[in-house]
Write a protein that holds these residues in place. Structure first.
Motif, short mmCIF file in Angstrom:
data_model
loop_
_atom_site.label_atom_id
_atom_site.label_comp_id
_atom_site.label_asym_id
_atom_site.label_seq_id
_atom_site.Cartn_x
_atom_site.Cartn_y
_atom_site.Cartn_z
N ARG A 6 -13.65 23.81 -11.20
CA ARG A 6 -14.07 23.65 -12.96
C ARG A 6 -14.55 25.05 -13.44
O ARG A 6 -14.06 25.62 -14.06
CB ARG A 6 -14.67 22.68 -12.62
N LEU A 7 -15.49 25.85 -12.43
CA LEU A 7 -16.09 27.19 -12.45
C LEU A 7 -14.90 27.88 -13.21
O LEU A 7 -14.67 29.15 -13.45
CB LEU A 7 -16.77 27.33 -12.05
N ALA A 8 -14.10 28.38 -11.50
CA ALA A 8 -12.99 28.69 -11.57
C ALA A 8 -11.48 28.84 -12.37
O ALA A 8 -11.39 29.42 -13.30
CB ALA A 8 -12.60 28.89 -10.08
N ALA A 9 -11.49 27.48 -12.88
CA ALA A 9 -11.18 27.46 -13.81
C ALA A 9 -11.20 27.76 -15.62
O ALA A 9 -10.74 28.30 -16.24
CB ALA A 9 -10.50 26.29 -14.36
N VAL A 10 -12.70 27.81 -16.28
CA VAL A 10 -13.09 27.94 -17.08
C VAL A 10 -13.25 29.34 -16.79
O VAL A 10 -13.06 30.24 -18.42
CB VAL A 10 -14.88 27.22 -17.01
N TYR A 11 -13.48 30.02 -16.06
CA TYR A 11 -13.50 31.48 -15.90
C TYR A 11 -12.43 32.07 -16.52
O TYR A 11 -11.94 32.97 -16.99
CB TYR A 11 -14.32 32.05 -14.46
N ASN A 12 -11.26 31.49 -15.67
CA ASN A 12 -9.84 31.82 -16.00
C ASN A 12 -9.08 31.98 -16.97
O ASN A 12 -8.43 32.61 -17.58
CB ASN A 12 -8.74 30.67 -14.66
N GLY A 52 -6.38 29.48 -14.08
CA GLY A 52 -7.45 28.05 -14.75
C GLY A 52 -7.12 27.33 -15.37
O GLY A 52 -7.73 26.10 -14.46
N LEU A 53 -5.84 26.67 -15.77
CA LEU A 53 -5.25 25.26 -15.31
C LEU A 53 -4.91 24.91 -13.92
O LEU A 53 -5.27 23.83 -14.38
CB LEU A 53 -3.97 25.43 -16.13
N GLY A 54 -4.39 25.38 -13.45
CA GLY A 54 -4.58 25.22 -11.54
C GLY A 54 -5.67 24.71 -11.33
O GLY A 54 -5.93 23.27 -10.49
N SER A 58 -6.84 21.02 -10.13
CA SER A 58 -6.76 21.28 -8.71
C SER A 58 -8.91 20.58 -8.28
O SER A 58 -8.94 19.65 -6.79
CB SER A 58 -6.53 21.97 -7.77
N ALA A 59 -9.43 20.09 -9.35
CA ALA A 59 -11.10 20.70 -9.37
C ALA A 59 -10.92 18.65 -9.43
O ALA A 59 -11.45 18.47 -8.42
CB ALA A 59 -11.30 20.59 -10.59
N VAL A 60 -9.91 17.72 -9.30
CA VAL A 60 -9.97 16.54 -9.36
C VAL A 60 -10.44 15.96 -7.24
O VAL A 60 -10.94 15.18 -7.24
CB VAL A 60 -8.82 15.82 -9.58
N ILE A 68 -3.18 24.44 -4.32
CA ILE A 68 -3.67 25.40 -5.79
C ILE A 68 -4.78 26.64 -5.12
O ILE A 68 -4.22 27.28 -5.42
CB ILE A 68 -3.48 24.71 -6.57
N VAL A 69 -5.52 26.19 -4.72
CA VAL A 69 -6.57 26.34 -3.48
C VAL A 69 -6.38 27.98 -3.03
O VAL A 69 -6.37 29.33 -3.38
CB VAL A 69 -7.51 26.47 -3.31
#
Length: 125
Positions: A6-12, A52-54, A58-60, A68-69
């Motif tokens: 989630r942090l990686a997503a928001v950052y991206n 970021g969307l990916g 993937s955070a689920v 994705i990771v």
């Protein structure tokens, strides 16, 4: 693991939006000349935003969605390699390297740990 993704997503998403909306600001911050075609840099911002969307999706279940990771991890390895090559050939200043810290390096360990966990689960199947 979910929090990391989630942090990686928001950052991206934020970094991508910044590059798309203000494409010259990065170059001015690093002391580089403005690009002739900033739309190419904006395209890079779009790609980072899509990552970021990916990451968000993937955070689920990052272990289940390990490909994705893995794609993100590979990008986070090749980004610094590209920087070193371009720095050594005089194409970018050292100040460009500061972006590697937040864009790539801080994510190496958590992404590696997720991929290692996914590898362990593959053996259990």
């Amino acid at each position: 693991m979910t929090t990391v993704m989630r942090l990686a997503a928001v950052y991206n998403l934020l970094w991508g939006a910044w590059v798309v909306l203000f494409p010259l600001s990065f170059f001015r911050l690093t002391g580089m000349a403005d690009p002739v075609h900033p739309m190419i840099w904006q395209g890079m911002g779009m790609v980072i935003g899509v990552y970021g969307l990916g990451y968000w999706w993937s955070a689920v279940n990052p272990v289940k969605h390990w490909p994705i990771v893995a794609v993100g991890f590979i990008g986070k390895i090749f980004g610094p390699i590209g920087f070193v090559f371009n720095y050594l050939t005089g194409q970018v200043p050292a100040s460009f390297g500061y972006t590697l810290i937040s864009n790539d390096l801080i994510w190496w360990v958590p992404f590696f740990l997720i991929l290692n966990e996914a590898r362990k689960h593959q053996w259990e199947l």
